[in-house]
Design a protein around this motif. Structure first.
Motif, PDB file in Angstrom:
ATOM      1  N   ASP A 119      -0.644  13.461  20.360  1.00 32.67           N
ATOM      2  CA  ASP A 119      -1.231  13.322  19.027  1.00 32.67           C
ATOM      3  C   ASP A 119      -0.397  12.274  18.298  1.00 32.67           C
ATOM      4  O   ASP A 119       0.735  12.548  17.874  1.00 32.67           O
ATOM      5  N   PHE A 120      -0.949  11.060  18.181  1.00 32.50           N
ATOM      6  CA  PHE A 120      -0.183   9.961  17.623  1.00 32.50           C
ATOM      7  C   PHE A 120       0.169  10.171  16.150  1.00 32.50           C
ATOM      8  O   PHE A 120       1.066   9.507  15.633  1.00 32.50           O
ATOM      9  N   THR A 121      -0.501  11.088  15.471  1.00 28.51           N
ATOM     10  CA  THR A 121      -0.185  11.315  14.059  1.00 28.51           C
ATOM     11  C   THR A 121       1.124  12.080  13.884  1.00 28.51           C
ATOM     12  O   THR A 121       1.649  12.148  12.769  1.00 28.51           O
ATOM     13  N   THR A 122       1.658  12.651  14.963  1.00 26.50           N
ATOM     14  CA  THR A 122       2.862  13.477  14.845  1.00 26.50           C
ATOM     15  C   THR A 122       4.159  12.683  14.986  1.00 26.50           C
ATOM     16  O   THR A 122       5.239  13.249  14.824  1.00 26.50           O
ATOM     17  N   ALA A 123       4.082  11.394  15.311  1.00 31.24           N
ATOM     18  CA  ALA A 123       5.297  10.611  15.535  1.00 31.24           C
ATOM     19  C   ALA A 123       5.320   9.409  14.599  1.00 31.24           C
ATOM     20  O   ALA A 123       4.288   8.793  14.331  1.00 31.24           O
ATOM     21  N   PRO A 124       6.499   9.042  14.112  1.00 28.16           N
ATOM     22  CA  PRO A 124       6.590   7.852  13.254  1.00 28.16           C
ATOM     23  C   PRO A 124       6.453   6.582  14.078  1.00 28.16           C
ATOM     24  O   PRO A 124       6.806   6.543  15.264  1.00 28.16           O
ATOM     25  N   ALA A 125       5.945   5.536  13.447  1.00 30.34           N
ATOM     26  CA  ALA A 125       5.859   4.237  14.098  1.00 30.34           C
ATOM     27  C   ALA A 125       7.270   3.700  14.343  1.00 30.34           C
ATOM     28  O   ALA A 125       8.163   3.869  13.517  1.00 30.34           O
ATOM     29  N   ILE A 126       7.450   3.063  15.492  1.00 27.51           N
ATOM     30  CA  ILE A 126       8.755   2.471  15.795  1.00 27.51           C
ATOM     31  C   ILE A 126       9.033   1.336  14.810  1.00 27.51           C
ATOM     32  O   ILE A 126       8.191   0.473  14.594  1.00 27.51           O
ATOM     33  N   GLN A 127      10.203   1.348  14.236  1.00 25.40           N
ATOM     34  CA  GLN A 127      10.680   0.225  13.407  1.00 25.40           C
ATOM     35  C   GLN A 127      11.965  -0.307  14.051  1.00 25.40           C
ATOM     36  O   GLN A 127      11.905  -1.164  14.907  1.00 25.40           O
ATOM     37  N   GLU A 128      13.123   0.240  13.673  1.00 25.96           N
ATOM     38  CA  GLU A 128      14.369  -0.200  14.302  1.00 25.96           C
ATOM     39  C   GLU A 128      14.432   0.291  15.747  1.00 25.96           C
ATOM     40  O   GLU A 128      13.983   1.399  16.056  1.00 25.96           O
ATOM     41  N   LEU A 129      14.987  -0.547  16.619  1.00 30.46           N
ATOM     42  CA  LEU A 129      15.103  -0.198  18.031  1.00 30.46           C
ATOM     43  C   LEU A 129      16.515   0.282  18.356  1.00 30.46           C
ATOM     44  O   LEU A 129      17.476  -0.071  17.675  1.00 30.46           O
ATOM     45  N   PRO A 130      16.667   1.075  19.424  1.00 26.65           N
ATOM     46  CA  PRO A 130      17.992   1.588  19.796  1.00 26.65           C
ATOM     47  C   PRO A 130      18.832   0.539  20.511  1.00 26.65           C
ATOM     48  O   PRO A 130      18.345  -0.524  20.895  1.00 26.65           O
TER      49      PRO A 130
ATOM     50  N   SER B  50       0.838  -1.198   0.000  1.00 25.78           N
ATOM     51  CA  SER B  50       0.000   0.000   0.000  1.00 25.78           C
ATOM     52  C   SER B  50       0.873   1.248   0.000  1.00 25.78           C
ATOM     53  O   SER B  50       2.039   1.212   0.412  1.00 25.78           O
ATOM     54  N   GLY B  51       0.288   2.327  -0.451  1.00 26.44           N
ATOM     55  CA  GLY B  51       0.955   3.626  -0.380  1.00 26.44           C
ATOM     56  C   GLY B  51       0.928   4.202   1.020  1.00 26.44           C
ATOM     57  O   GLY B  51       1.560   5.237   1.283  1.00 26.44           O
ATOM     58  N   GLU B  52       0.190   3.574   1.926  1.00 26.84           N
ATOM     59  CA  GLU B  52       0.098   4.047   3.306  1.00 26.84           C
ATOM     60  C   GLU B  52       0.397   2.907   4.268  1.00 26.84           C
ATOM     61  O   GLU B  52       0.298   1.728   3.917  1.00 26.84           O
ATOM     62  N   GLU B  53       0.728   3.281   5.508  1.00 25.09           N
ATOM     63  CA  GLU B  53       0.954   2.282   6.540  1.00 25.09           C
ATOM     64  C   GLU B  53      -0.321   1.489   6.806  1.00 25.09           C
ATOM     65  O   GLU B  53      -1.420   1.906   6.437  1.00 25.09           O
ATOM     66  N   SER B  54      -0.167   0.370   7.487  1.00 25.23           N
ATOM     67  CA  SER B  54      -1.324  -0.396   7.936  1.00 25.23           C
ATOM     68  C   SER B  54      -2.265   0.513   8.725  1.00 25.23           C
ATOM     69  O   SER B  54      -1.816   1.322   9.539  1.00 25.23           O
ATOM     70  N   PRO B  55      -3.572   0.391   8.502  1.00 24.71           N
ATOM     71  CA  PRO B  55      -4.529   1.207   9.268  1.00 24.71           C
ATOM     72  C   PRO B  55      -4.739   0.691  10.686  1.00 24.71           C
ATOM     73  O   PRO B  55      -5.492   1.290  11.457  1.00 24.71           O
ATOM     74  N   SER B  56      -4.080  -0.392  11.062  1.00 23.92           N
ATOM     75  CA  SER B  56      -4.261  -0.992  12.376  1.00 23.92           C
ATOM     76  C   SER B  56      -3.985   0.008  13.499  1.00 23.92           C
ATOM     77  O   SER B  56      -3.079   0.843  13.409  1.00 23.92           O
ATOM     78  N   HIS B  57      -4.765  -0.118  14.574  1.00 25.93           N
ATOM     79  CA  HIS B  57      -4.542   0.703  15.763  1.00 25.93           C
ATOM     80  C   HIS B  57      -3.100   0.599  16.230  1.00 25.93           C
ATOM     81  O   HIS B  57      -2.485   1.594  16.616  1.00 25.93           O
ATOM     82  N   TRP B  58      -2.533  -0.611  16.185  1.00 26.46           N
ATOM     83  CA  TRP B  58      -1.197  -0.826  16.738  1.00 26.46           C
ATOM     84  C   TRP B  58      -0.103  -0.256  15.846  1.00 26.46           C
ATOM     85  O   TRP B  58       1.039  -0.142  16.275  1.00 26.46           O
ATOM     86  N   GLN B  59      -0.448   0.109  14.629  1.00 23.64           N
ATOM     87  CA  GLN B  59       0.509   0.784  13.755  1.00 23.64           C
ATOM     88  C   GLN B  59       0.358   2.298  13.846  1.00 23.64           C
ATOM     89  O   GLN B  59       1.348   3.026  13.872  1.00 23.64           O
ATOM     90  N   ARG B  60      -0.877   2.769  13.905  1.00 22.97           N
ATOM     91  CA  ARG B  60      -1.135   4.208  13.830  1.00 22.97           C
ATOM     92  C   ARG B  60      -1.199   4.885  15.203  1.00 22.97           C
ATOM     93  O   ARG B  60      -0.827   6.053  15.323  1.00 22.97           O
ATOM     94  N   ASN B  61      -1.709   4.171  16.226  1.00 22.53           N
ATOM     95  CA  ASN B  61      -2.004   4.822  17.505  1.00 22.53           C
ATOM     96  C   ASN B  61      -1.351   4.149  18.702  1.00 22.53           C
ATOM     97  O   ASN B  61      -1.846   4.255  19.830  1.00 22.53           O
ATOM     98  N   ASP B  62      -0.264   3.483  18.480  1.00 21.45           N
ATOM     99  CA  ASP B  62       0.480   2.842  19.566  1.00 21.45           C
ATOM    100  C   ASP B  62       1.897   2.592  19.059  1.00 21.45           C
ATOM    101  O   ASP B  62       2.193   2.813  17.883  1.00 21.45           O
ATOM    102  N   TYR B  63       2.774   2.147  19.963  1.00 22.86           N
ATOM    103  CA  TYR B  63       4.156   1.832  19.614  1.00 22.86           C
ATOM    104  C   TYR B  63       4.841   2.997  18.900  1.00 22.86           C
ATOM    105  O   TYR B  63       5.423   2.860  17.831  1.00 22.86           O
ATOM    106  N   LYS B  64       4.741   4.157  19.550  1.00 19.05           N
ATOM    107  CA  LYS B  64       5.430   5.354  19.084  1.00 19.05           C
ATOM    108  C   LYS B  64       6.055   6.048  20.287  1.00 19.05           C
ATOM    109  O   LYS B  64       5.554   5.943  21.401  1.00 19.05           O
ATOM    110  N   GLY B  65       7.160   6.746  20.052  1.00 16.21           N
ATOM    111  CA  GLY B  65       7.836   7.452  21.130  1.00 16.21           C
ATOM    112  C   GLY B  65       7.539   8.936  21.094  1.00 16.21           C
ATOM    113  O   GLY B  65       7.348   9.519  20.019  1.00 16.21           O
ATOM    114  N   PHE B  66       7.502   9.560  22.288  1.00 16.23           N
ATOM    115  CA  PHE B  66       7.206  10.984  22.402  1.00 16.23           C
ATOM    116  C   PHE B  66       8.154  11.652  23.388  1.00 16.23           C
ATOM    117  O   PHE B  66       8.833  10.990  24.182  1.00 16.23           O
ATOM    118  N   SER B  67       8.172  12.966  23.358  1.00 11.42           N
ATOM    119  CA  SER B  67       8.962  13.764  24.293  1.00 11.42           C
ATOM    120  C   SER B  67       8.445  13.577  25.718  1.00 11.42           C
ATOM    121  O   SER B  67       7.250  13.344  25.928  1.00 11.42           O
TER     122      SER B  67
END
Length: 409
Positions: free
Chosen positions: A276-287, A250-267
């Protein structure tokens, strides 16, 4: 179905929506069946964080006894009930270009595509969340240091399957594409767990993303995705979708809650009133990450000589080049010995285990043991969790500390 929501902070929110109570004289509806009744048995040594859905980690001291984690001790991270999948009728739906689609049986996946094996470490985004909770409360399962495990996975390369469906190797083009995965674990509305990864991760030259049907030389256990799951080397566990039912591009990420509205890091400045979960990228590679597995926090160790053990891992295929260990809270350091399989540069998908044996300072009543790891890009762990605190408690990778008492047995 959402038994994990039976927590004080969730019930407090729901209280605001209460409209009344059923009269005890009203005829009651039959209670729905327990959606978790069909879950598989689990090893009794696991430390359970939630029963429904089942989430558990092995005791830390068992985690590093083996380079490859035994299947029954591999950490368990489920979001919904474990589905019962009939291997005879199972079909993986792969949506190809132009509306075409494949429906592949397990036998076809094994016979049509070369089997590929790779040793990969999986880590939950919330590993070591309990330490971040000590800074300020966070919402999520209270994982210790063992929401991470390593296995040898076997299966078909996703790259080969997508090429068979008609997709080309990654090319320079306008707009990023994503490979979306949908599991067979569903809630009562029919919504499935889902996630996605960048197209380049799946289709880049030499990509090793697997559609895995084996784990440590055995058939996939039910808790780990039987009969088929995704394994994405170097990427957070949340993208390794289990009980895989559908793959699409797809041209967009998975619409799943766990892709769009979870598993993201914030300040640390962001809280639940401002997030606002739309302002952060989904976690892929870990530190870069490391932790001490022996001795245990609060243990009593004898004077003389002490052996410290643990693991270290970094996402994105970045190898671990060094682990530093301190017995005095970080004032002085020693370099630990690394063990484990040698890995190719840029493809270090699995952890390194480490060990240090050092003299205990004389007349010392207690030790503040600390470890920190360095990866091939010279990324190093932060010294405390406070600057990386976030409301979901993910990406917790500060120096790991274990305090012990020194005394004769």
């Amino acid at each position: 179905m959402y038994a994990v929501h039976n927590q004080p902070h969730v019930l407090e929110i729901l209280q605001g929506y209460k409209v009344g109570e059923l009269s005890p004289e009203e005829p009651s509806l039959p209670a729905p069946g327990d959606p978790y009744a069909g879950d598989p048995p689990r090893h009794p040594a696991l430390k359970v964080n939630s029963l429904k859905p089942f989430n558990a980690e092995p005791p830390a001291e068992l985690l590093t006894e083996n380079y490859r984690t035994p299947n029954q001790l591999f950490f368990k991270r489920n979001h919904l009930p474990v589905p019962a999948v009939d291997p005879a009728s199972y079909r993986l739906r792969v949506e190809g270009p132009g509306g075409r689609a494949l429906a592949l049986s397990l036998a076809e996946l094994k016979s049509r595509f070369p089997k590929h094996e790779v040793t990969v470490t999986l880590q939950c985004a919330g590993n070591r969340r309990a330490e971040m909770s000590c800074v300020r409360p966070v919402k999520g399962l209270e994982w210790g240091v063992a929401a991470i495990s390593t296995a040898r996975w076997g299966g078909a390369r996703l790259r080969d399957v997508l090429a068979h469906a008609g997709y080309a190797e990654e090319e320079e083009e306008a707009g990023e594409r994503h490979v979306c995965f949908e599991g067979l674990d569903k809630d009562q509305s029919g919504a499935a767990y889902g996630a996605s990864i960048p197209y380049r991760t799946a289709m880049g030259r030499g990509a090793e993303v697997l559609l895995a049907y084996e784990m440590n030389g055995e058939e996939l256990p039910r808790d780990h995705g039987y009969p088929l799951r995704v394994v994405v080397p170097g990427v957070v566990g949340a993208r390794h979708v289990k009980w895989l039912g559908r793959v699409s591009v797809s041209g967009e990420e998975s619409p799943s809650h766990w892709q769009r509205n979870d598993y993201k890091g914030f300040s640390p400045a962001v809280d639940w009133d401002t997030v606002d979960f739309t302002t952060a990228p989904a976690i892929q590679e870990l530190p870069i990450q490391s932790a001490i597995t022996e001795p245990a926090p609060g243990a009593t160790v004898p004077p003389g000589e002490l052996t410290v053990k643990g693991y270290a891992w970094s996402g994105g295929g970045r190898g671990v080049v060094r682990v530093d260990v301190s017995l005095d809270g970080g004032r002085t350091w020693r370099v630990a010995e690394l063990t484990g399989e040698e890995q190719r540069p840029g493809r270090a998908w699995a952890w390194r285990l480490w060990c240090l044996t050092a003299p205990v300072p004389p007349d010392c009543a207690a030790l503040d043991i600390v470890c920190k790891a360095v990866d091939a890009s010279y990324n190093v762990q932060p010294d405390t969790a406070a600057p990386i605190w976030n409301l979901r408690g993910v990406l917790s990778n500060a120096w790991h500390r274990v305090r012990v008492t020194v005394a004769e047995d």
